[in-house]
Scaffold this motif. Structure first.
Motif, mmCIF file in Angstrom:
data_model
loop_
_atom_site.group_PDB
_atom_site.id
_atom_site.type_symbol
_atom_site.label_atom_id
_atom_site.label_comp_id
_atom_site.label_asym_id
_atom_site.label_seq_id
_atom_site.Cartn_x
_atom_site.Cartn_y
_atom_site.Cartn_z
ATOM 1 N N ILE A 1 0.851 -1.189 0.000
ATOM 2 C CA ILE A 1 0.000 0.000 0.000
ATOM 3 C C ILE A 1 0.891 1.245 0.000
ATOM 4 N N THR A 2 0.625 2.134 -0.936
ATOM 5 C CA THR A 2 1.388 3.387 -1.009
ATOM 6 C C THR A 2 0.476 4.606 -0.882
ATOM 7 N N PHE A 3 -0.819 4.378 -0.616
ATOM 8 C CA PHE A 3 -1.791 5.462 -0.480
ATOM 9 C C PHE A 3 -2.923 4.988 0.413
ATOM 10 N N PHE A 4 -3.705 5.937 0.928
ATOM 11 C CA PHE A 4 -4.883 5.579 1.699
ATOM 12 C C PHE A 4 -5.947 5.071 0.737
ATOM 13 N N ILE A 5 -6.629 3.999 1.139
ATOM 14 C CA ILE A 5 -7.588 3.339 0.263
ATOM 15 C C ILE A 5 -9.010 3.652 0.709
ATOM 16 N N LEU A 6 -9.803 4.105 -0.247
ATOM 17 C CA LEU A 6 -11.229 4.302 0.008
ATOM 18 C C LEU A 6 -11.958 2.978 -0.239
ATOM 19 N N PRO A 7 -13.010 2.700 0.519
ATOM 20 C CA PRO A 7 -13.794 1.493 0.246
ATOM 21 C C PRO A 7 -14.403 1.585 -1.146
ATOM 22 N N GLY A 8 -14.174 0.579 -1.955
ATOM 23 C CA GLY A 8 -14.754 0.599 -3.289
ATOM 24 C C GLY A 8 -13.972 -0.234 -4.273
ATOM 25 N N GLY A 9 -14.203 0.051 -5.520
ATOM 26 C CA GLY A 9 -13.623 -0.739 -6.599
ATOM 27 C C GLY A 9 -14.708 -1.635 -7.154
ATOM 28 N N SER A 10 -14.485 -2.928 -7.109
ATOM 29 C CA SER A 10 -15.487 -3.882 -7.592
ATOM 30 C C SER A 10 -16.624 -4.014 -6.570
#
Length: 191
Positions: free
Chosen positions: A113-122
């Motif tokens: 991980i190189t960034f903060f992840i928002l819930p989402g994508g698929s």
């Protein structure tokens, strides 16, 4: 036997052993959150099973988690921890430890991980992120209960590790479908 008993019509419910408590009792809130978590995971598993070749290992893990959550829920429903005369199944530290190699295995498929992840994508990842949020709420409810009554501390450990697993599982769902994780973007200053 009828599903409705009418014994809860005045806002109370029974614990293992028969003691009656308010449906707003911290214990009920905690095992209610665990029940909601189990249901949420069931929905996610149903979605994952539609893409069996890609997600069969993840669906199998989450089905085992659902079985574990029944133990967590019954453990919370018995207020006589650590001693109970009802042979209530108890959460143990090995349940949390068993999740760790699974997390490691799934994480090995992912880029760091190189960034903060928002819930989402698929859609599948989004469902797993919802499950992670519910797991954190269940953990918070268990901690609140732990601060006021005696409960099995392995419950908190399990729910904490499970939230970690669900985060990795959400990322894995995106990765296996070629969908990038959603990066949080800092709002640009208007000054």
């Amino acid at each position: 036997m009828k599903i409705y008993t009418k014994t809860g019509d005045k806002g109370e419910t029974g614990l293992i052993g028969g003691r009656r408590v308010s449906k707003a009792d911290l214990r009920i809130v905690a095992y209610g959150a665990v029940d909601e978590l189990n249901s949420s995971i069931g929905l996610a598993v149903s979605s994952l099973c539609g893409k069996e070749k890609v997600f069969s290992d993840l669906a199998d893990v989450l089905t085992q988690v659902q079985n574990d959550l029944f133990i967590v829920g019954s453990d919370l429903a018995d207020s006589d921890y650590p001693k109970s005369q009802y042979n209530t199944p108890r959460t143990d530290e090995n349940m949390a430890s068993a999740l760790e190699p699974v997390i490691d295995k799934f994480e090995s498929e992912l880029e760091p991980i190189t960034f903060f992840i928002l819930p989402g994508g698929s859609a599948e990842a989004s469902m797993l992120h919802v499950c992670r949020g519910v797991a954190r709420r269940a953990e918070t409810a268990a901690v609140a209960l732990y601060r006021s009554e005696s409960i099995n501390p392995a419950i908190i450990m399990y729910l904490n590790r499970l939230a970690d697993l669900l985060f990795v599982a959400a990322r894995l769902a995106n990765k296996r479908q070629g969908v990038p994780d959603v990066a949080w973007k800092k709002k640009k200053s208007s000054q």
